[in-house]
Each structure stands twice: as structure tokens, then as C-alpha cells.
Scaffold this active site. Structure first.
Site, PDB file in Angstrom:
ATOM      1  N   SER A 150     -26.532  -8.351 111.495  1.00 32.22           N
ATOM      2  CA  SER A 150     -25.811  -9.615 111.570  1.00 32.22           C
ATOM      3  C   SER A 150     -24.363  -9.332 111.204  1.00 32.22           C
ATOM      4  O   SER A 150     -24.084  -8.387 110.451  1.00 32.22           O
ATOM      5  CB  SER A 150     -26.417 -10.638 110.600  1.00 32.22           C
ATOM      6  OG  SER A 150     -25.524 -11.727 110.393  1.00 32.22           O
ATOM      7  N   THR A 151     -23.460 -10.141 111.722  1.00 36.62           N
ATOM      8  CA  THR A 151     -22.076 -10.035 111.259  1.00 36.62           C
ATOM      9  C   THR A 151     -22.017 -10.107 109.740  1.00 36.62           C
ATOM     10  O   THR A 151     -21.212  -9.441 109.093  1.00 36.62           O
ATOM     11  CB  THR A 151     -21.227 -11.168 111.862  1.00 36.62           C
ATOM     12  OG1 THR A 151     -21.152 -11.006 113.277  1.00 36.62           O
ATOM     13  CG2 THR A 151     -19.811 -11.170 111.279  1.00 36.62           C
ATOM     14  N   ASN A 152     -22.935 -10.899 109.166  1.00 36.40           N
ATOM     15  CA  ASN A 152     -22.860 -11.200 107.742  1.00 36.40           C
ATOM     16  C   ASN A 152     -23.242 -10.034 106.847  1.00 36.40           C
ATOM     17  O   ASN A 152     -23.016 -10.094 105.635  1.00 36.40           O
ATOM     18  CB  ASN A 152     -23.742 -12.402 107.422  1.00 36.40           C
ATOM     19  CG  ASN A 152     -23.369 -13.605 108.254  1.00 36.40           C
ATOM     20  OD1 ASN A 152     -22.288 -13.657 108.848  1.00 36.40           O
ATOM     21  ND2 ASN A 152     -24.253 -14.581 108.312  1.00 36.40           N
ATOM     22  N   THR A 197      16.709  -4.372  74.446  1.00 30.67           N
ATOM     23  CA  THR A 197      15.719  -5.437  74.455  1.00 30.67           C
ATOM     24  C   THR A 197      16.441  -6.730  74.799  1.00 30.67           C
ATOM     25  O   THR A 197      17.534  -6.988  74.292  1.00 30.67           O
ATOM     26  CB  THR A 197      15.014  -5.582  73.091  1.00 30.67           C
ATOM     27  OG1 THR A 197      15.994  -5.829  72.076  1.00 30.67           O
ATOM     28  CG2 THR A 197      14.236  -4.319  72.745  1.00 30.67           C
ATOM     29  N   SER A 328      26.616  -1.384 103.321  1.00 26.50           N
ATOM     30  CA  SER A 328      27.266  -2.612 103.759  1.00 26.50           C
ATOM     31  C   SER A 328      27.977  -2.412 105.079  1.00 26.50           C
ATOM     32  O   SER A 328      28.496  -1.328 105.370  1.00 26.50           O
ATOM     33  CB  SER A 328      28.263  -3.077 102.697  1.00 26.50           C
ATOM     34  OG  SER A 328      29.007  -4.186 103.152  1.00 26.50           O
ATOM     35  N   SER A 329      28.004  -3.476 105.860  1.00 23.09           N
ATOM     36  CA  SER A 329      28.754  -3.458 107.112  1.00 23.09           C
ATOM     37  C   SER A 329      30.190  -3.915 106.905  1.00 23.09           C
ATOM     38  O   SER A 329      31.002  -3.867 107.835  1.00 23.09           O
ATOM     39  CB  SER A 329      28.072  -4.373 108.136  1.00 23.09           C
ATOM     40  OG  SER A 329      28.045  -5.712 107.654  1.00 23.09           O
TER      41      SER A 329
END
Length: 475
Positions: A150-152, A197, A328-329
Site C-alpha cells: 500500500s502507499t501507506n 557579552t 557591490s555593483s
């Protein structure tokens, strides 16, 4: 000249007619799948991509084990069984996957994927026996390929097999990442830096100790992943529809998992309670929770690396991450921590998937969970993306990290938090006074301590040495 893609499209434009209990339906004439798959392709176009290839491979292994068992018990003729086994092994080897096309999200608890495999295996077996696609004269998708299944029971079993394989790979990826951090731990054990911290100066430590703490987190992840594999090795194969084994012979039920163990070389076991293993999906939530914990560490630590490499002039600038691409462009010379950013997104993906898996697993009703296709897609995606994230972070980032040693030293020397390391020698009140004086005068703690004769230079150097920074307590 006509391209191969155009030729394939032309072939598929012609159709054969197949019939199921709902009636007739066209199937591309050269398709290795059949009517159930064709209907599923028309019904489900949600993610727009097929099921995970590891799930397909695992389901083929399940089908192989079932066919072997049925042949051994005399339920399949030898010739037909051999053809089915050959077709299954082709799929396990990565062939015929182009015909396993049903969407990763589908109704029916995975029935469409199960039938897609059944049909491809049946058609390929029929072809190997000299028949034609779609005839099913000697090998039928349901009567032979899906016999006693079964699929199951086959779908969740395949999911567990696929996840076990992926977990092993993830464990290896985490081990590679842990090793990369350990290498940096040893390389940087003599470099003092300022520990923080709440993003404020706290007390000195070594760069090696920082890498060591990160490495330890991944060691825990590796152990968790190793241990959680135990949760997935129990399968419900043989339970058929709801776990009672209805329509399957007893000998088959007691033998089929052994054959799957042989095919996969995984330590699989048949569930003692097949009803439980068929309807309850909590094991996937447990495993996904382990993946979420790993994702949390990945995100936190990749974020730490980004922060410590920030700047490089106007940030913390303690670490130099390997430059892997222009950042960056519009801003010349800018290089971004893209590996850490990508790893963070991979971690977010796994954390989001965990929420989906939780919802899907809690949505099962009575004897079955209909939402396992979502669980399968999300779980296998998390496993794959986390494995790749570990390897990417290890190889494209951690292995090439350099420490800005002089800058780290200057930050330590310039911070009045340095006085924390001197508390055992000076006492809290004196150390507090020195810290206030350093902050008010913008002078170094070291200079004030020496100037006031509180400690001599050799003692001060010893207290602020890398060895002292990593010692457990003071003597």
C-alpha cells in the site's frame, strides 16, 4: 535541424489511451508512466518540481525488496520478477527519473508518487520482456509491481530510508565543519582578543578559544544527528493500508524488511506495532527538531563570523573572511561576507521547514497521516541544504579565515575591560577604580597599573598572557 527536445515534445504530443476506474485518459505515447501519473500531473502543480531524487531512489529500493520477497515466496513468476528487479535497479542507479514527474506536494498521502513508480517500473519491465509501453500484458503496475503493498507502508518506509542516507551525509558534513573550526582553534591558540557579552567589552580570551567553542557546538550537533538515526530505522513495511497487514501474506510481512535491509545496507527493523508506525509521525518531528538545533548553531556561528569580520575599517575587523566575490555593483572594493549570509539563509530554511513538519505531523487523523508528502519534501530539503551549508562554510569560509592579530591586540590593550583579568591580583574595588580612570582619561589599563605601581611588568604580562586567558580559573 530538429533538436532532441523538440523531437521528444513531438513524440509526447501523440497519445495512447489508458483506462482506470474513473474512465479513459490520454497518456503520452512514449511515456514510461501511465494513467495514474497522467491524472496526478493534471491535478497537482503546486511546487512545480518533482519529488526529491533520494526519495525516488529509496522508493525504488522498497519496490525492489517487495518484488524479491514476492518472487521468493512464489507470488511472482521468475521472468516477470527479474524484469521488475532490473527496472527497479535502473531507477536506483539514477535512470528513468525523468519519467517520475509527479509534484512533490500531492494529495493522497503519496499515492501519486507510489503509482508513478509502479507505472514506470511496470512499463520498463514490460519493455524488457519484449512488450510495448502501456500494454501491461505481463507486468501490471498494481497486480505485480504493487503486489502486497500500500502507499501507506511503502511511502513512509521510503521516506525513512531516504532520510537515513541523508542523515549520514549530513553527519559527515558536520564533521568536516567541526574539523575546520578545530584547525583554526589550534592555529590561533596564542592570539589574545577581547571577549564580549551583550556586544560590550567583557574580558580577554584567545581567538583559539572562540574557535574551540564553535567547534564544540558542532560536535554536539554531530552527536545528535548520529543518535537520531536510530529513530528512523523502524519501518512499517508489510503493514499495508493501516498497519494490520491486510491482503499481505504473513510470510511476506516477516520477510520483506529483511530484504530491504539487504538492498539498502541500513540497519532497518520492522515495527513491533505496525498500526502505530503507520499512523503516527512524531519521529519526523523529533528528527526535524535535531536539524533545527543544528540550524540554530549554524546561524548563530555564521553570524558571529560576520560580526567579527565587520568593517573592515569601521567595524570590529578582528577576522578576515576569504574574499570570494565582489560585493557591490556601486561601491568599489566592497567585499561582503556572502558565505555566512548564504549559510544563515540555509539555517532559516531548515527552521521554517521544522514548523511545516510539525504542523503536517500533527494533522494526521486516525489511522493515517495524509500530509507525509509535505513532511518528505521539507525534511529532505532541510537535510540537503544543511549538508551543503556545512561543506560551504567549512571549505569556502572557515578554512581561509585570517586573524588581524595587531588589531586584536590593540583592542585588548585599549579596552578598560582588560582590568577584569586583573581582579584576582588587584581586588574588585581597585580594579573598578582603574577601569573608571582608564575610561575617563582614555588611557590604557596597562599604563595606569604600572604607573601606580600596582603590579610589575612581568606579573602583568603573565596575567594577560594567552595561557592565562585560557586557563580554567587562576592559581
Amino acid at each position: 535541424m530538429t533538436s532532441s527536445a523538440e523531437m521528444a515534445g513531438a513524440r509526447e504530443s501523440a497519445a495512447r489511451i489508458e483506462t482506470d476506474p474513473l474512465g479513459d485518459f490520454p497518456v503520452p505515447i512514449d511515456a514510461y508512466y501511465g494513467i495514474h501519473t497522467a491524472r496526478a500531473l493534471a491535478n497537482f502543480d503546486l511546487l512545480g518540481r518533482p519529488c526529491h531524487p533520494e526519495l525516488i531512489r529509496a522508493l525504488a529500493q522498497v519496490k525492489l525488496a517487495c518484488a524479491r520477497t514476492n518472487a521468493e515466496l512464489g507470488f511472482l513468476p521468475a521472468e516477470e520478477a527479474d524484469a521488475i528487479l532490473a527496472a527497479c535497479r535502473e531507477i536506483v542507479a539514477g535512470r528513468l527519473h525523468e519519467w517520475i514527474r509527479v509534484d512533490a506536494l500531492q494529495g493522497g498521502a503519496g499515492t501519486s508518487l507510489n503509482m508513478n513508480l509502479n507505472e514506470v517500473i511496470a512499463n520498463r519491465a514490460e519493455e524488457l520482456l519484449g512488450g510495448s509501453l502501456g500494454q501491461y500484458r505481463r507486468v501490471h503496475p498494481i497486480h505485480q509491481v504493487n503486489l502486497h503493498q500500500s502507499t501507506n507502508d511503502v511511502f513512509p518506509t521510503a521516506l525513512k530510508v531516504a532520510a537515513l542516507v541523508a542523515l549520514e551525509r549530513l553527519e559527515q558534513g558536520i564533521a568536516r565543519l567541526q574539523s575546520a573550526f578545530q584547525t583554526q582553534e589550534h592555529a590561533c591558540e596564542g592570539i589574545v582578543k577581547m571577549g564580549r557579552t551583550q556586544l560590550q567589552d567583557a574580558c580577554p580570551m584567545t581567538v583559539g578559544a572562540a574557535f574551540g567553542a564553535w567547534s564544540e557546538a558542532f560536535a554536539r550537533d554531530r552527536w545528535r544527528v548520529f543518535k537520531c538515526r536510530e529513530r528512523l530505522r523502524v519501518v512499517n513495511l508489510g503493514g499495508t493500508a493501516i498497519g494490520t497487514g491486510l491482503t499481505a501474506p504473513r510470510d511476506y510481512i516477516f520477510r520483506v524488511t529483511d530484504r530491504l535491509r539487504e538492498e539498502t545496507r541500513l540497519n532497518l527493523a520492522r515495527a513491533e506495532n505496525l498500526l502505530d508506525a503507520t499512523q503516527n509521525a512524531d519521529v519526523y518531528v523529533e528528527v526535524s527538531g535535531i536539524l533545527k538545533a543544528h540550524a540554530v548553531n549554524l546561524y548563530k556561528i555564521s553570524s558571529d563570523l560576520r560580526l567579527l569580520a565587520s568593517g573592515p575599517r569601521a567595524g570590529l575587523g578582528e577576522l578576515r573572511l576569504p574574499p570570494v566575490q565582489a560585493g557591490s555593483s556601486i561601491m568599489p572594493g566592497k567585499v561582503n561576507p556572502v558565505i555566512c549570509e548564504a549559510v544563515g539563509q540555509a539555517a532559516m530554511t531548515a527552521i521554517g521547514n521544522d514548523a511545516m513538519i510539525t504542523q503536517a505531523c500533527q494533522s494526521g487523523q486516525l489511522e493515517l497521516n495524509a500530509f507525509l508528502p509535505l513532511v518528505a519534501n521539507a525534511l529532505l530539503e532541510s537535510l540537503a541544504v544543511l549538508e551543503r551549508a556545512c561543506l560551504t562554510l567549512a571549505e569556502r569560509c572557515v578554512a581561509g579565515i585570517e586573524v588581524n592579530v595587531e588589531h586584536c591586540r590593540d583592542q585588548v590593550e585599549g579596552s578598560w575591560a582588560l582590568v577584569t583579568a586583573l581582579v584576582p591580583a588587584l581586588g574588585y574595588e581597585t580594579a573598578s577604580r582603574i577601569a573608571k580612570q582608564a575610561a575617563a582619561s582614555n588611557r590604557r589599563v596597562r599604563d595606569l597599573v604600572l604607573e601606580q605601581g600596582l603590579l610589575d611588568a612581568p606579573t602583568l604580562d603573565r596575567l594577560l598572557s594567552p595561557a592565562a586567558m585560557t586557563a580554567l580559573g587562576f592559581r
